[in-house]
Motif scaffolding. Structure first.
Motif, PDB file in Angstrom:
ATOM      1  N   GLU A  24       0.830  -1.204   0.000  1.00 30.92           N
ATOM      2  CA  GLU A  24       0.000   0.000   0.000  1.00 30.92           C
ATOM      3  C   GLU A  24       0.866   1.256   0.000  1.00 30.92           C
ATOM      4  O   GLU A  24       0.545   2.243  -0.677  1.00 30.92           O
ATOM      5  N   ARG A  46      -5.996   7.118   4.417  1.00 30.87           N
ATOM      6  CA  ARG A  46      -5.923   5.650   4.506  1.00 30.87           C
ATOM      7  C   ARG A  46      -5.927   5.213   5.962  1.00 30.87           C
ATOM      8  O   ARG A  46      -6.621   4.255   6.335  1.00 30.87           O
ATOM      9  N   LEU A  52      -8.278   1.893   0.134  1.00 28.21           N
ATOM     10  CA  LEU A  52      -7.122   2.217  -0.701  1.00 28.21           C
ATOM     11  C   LEU A  52      -7.546   2.508  -2.135  1.00 28.21           C
ATOM     12  O   LEU A  52      -7.033   3.448  -2.770  1.00 28.21           O
TER      13      LEU A  52
END
Length: 268
Positions: A24, A46, A52
């Motif tokens: 991520e 986030r 995401l």
């Protein structure tokens, strides 16, 4: 966190409970480009629980980057198995198919199925539909390159009448979470995605039943409807398909943690 790099972003994401923090972090840094303030904003969102995919503006699905936006259901990786079953069931040498992506969300299922079938030399007439106007707008953007229309409305009511009785492949990623279990879903889903894409009613199969009923009429002879369900819903789903004159088949994948039920109309 201004000016931070990859290690700092990873730490922040891990602290927030992100299981794939390294992956991520790399994606968020790519999305931010060379703008540290944008990276700070993305990481902050986030960490606060924003999916995401909403931050990136896309989701990877069967090797394609499919556009998504806040308020649209994000297709799960396991749902790739639904598309696998659909396209693998198409007979070699098939030159033309009418494919409908019902409950289409962002249009990922129809997009990926049509892309693969076209690559095989099959001419695909793709149509998609969803009841959610945000999903319809998103799917229209994704399916514009294929010149595929996306209609707004409730299941088959949204479709043009000339499709009745000639759909060869009906993809329907219907909601199948029982109403009482919606509260158990991860916060990313229940707090950000539309309830209509999650809540399947008392036993999770309310929308499935309506799709099966319509499929019996809208499918072409020999056409197939392909739907994802929960493993504990197999028997009921198959009974529903049989009750509407469709021949049921079940496919399960341990790799994808996915269960798919298919119903085929008599070819005669």
């Amino acid at each position: 966190m201004s000016g931070s790099g990859f290690p700092d972003v990873v730490v922040e994401l891990r602290r927030a409970g992100c299981v794939f923090a390294e992956d991520e972090a790399a994606l968020l840094i790519e999305a931010a480009g060379s703008d540290p303030a944008r990276l700070d904003a993305l990481v902050g969102q986030r960490v606060s629980g924003t999916p995401l995919e909403y931050l990136l503006g896309w989701v990877e699905f069967r090797g394609l980057r499919v556009g998504v936006r806040p308020g649209v259901f994000v297709p799960r990786r396991r749902t790739a198995f639904l598309v696998d079953q659909a396209v693998d069931g198409v007979a070699p040498g098939t030159t033309r198919l009418c494919v409908v992506d019902l409950c289409c969300g962002c249009g990922a299922l129809g997009l990926s199925a049509a892309t693969e079938l076209t690559a095989r030399g099959c001419e695909v007439e793709l149509v998609a539909a969803d009841i959610d106007p945000v999903a319809v707008a998103c799917a229209r953007e994704n399916l514009t390159p294929l010149s595929a229309p996306v209609f707004a409305g409730d299941l088959f009511d949204a479709l043009p009448g000339d499709l009745r009785g000639r759909i060869d492949l009906l993809l329907a990623n219907t909601p199948y979470v029982p109403s009482a279990r919606v509260a158990d879903l991860p916060p990313e889903a229940r707090e950000h995605e539309p309830l209509t894409a999650l809540d399947g009613g008392a036993d999770g199969l309310d929308v499935f039943r309506r799709v099966a009923q319509g499929a019996a009429v809208w499918l072409a002879p020999g056409g197939t409807v392909v739907v994802e369900t929960g493993a504990g819903q197999i028997d009921t789903a198959c009974s529903v398909l049989s009750a509407h004159g469709l021949e049921p088949r079940v496919a399960e994948s341990e790799e994808h943690y996915a269960t798919v039920v298919l119903g085929t109309r008599d070819p005669r």
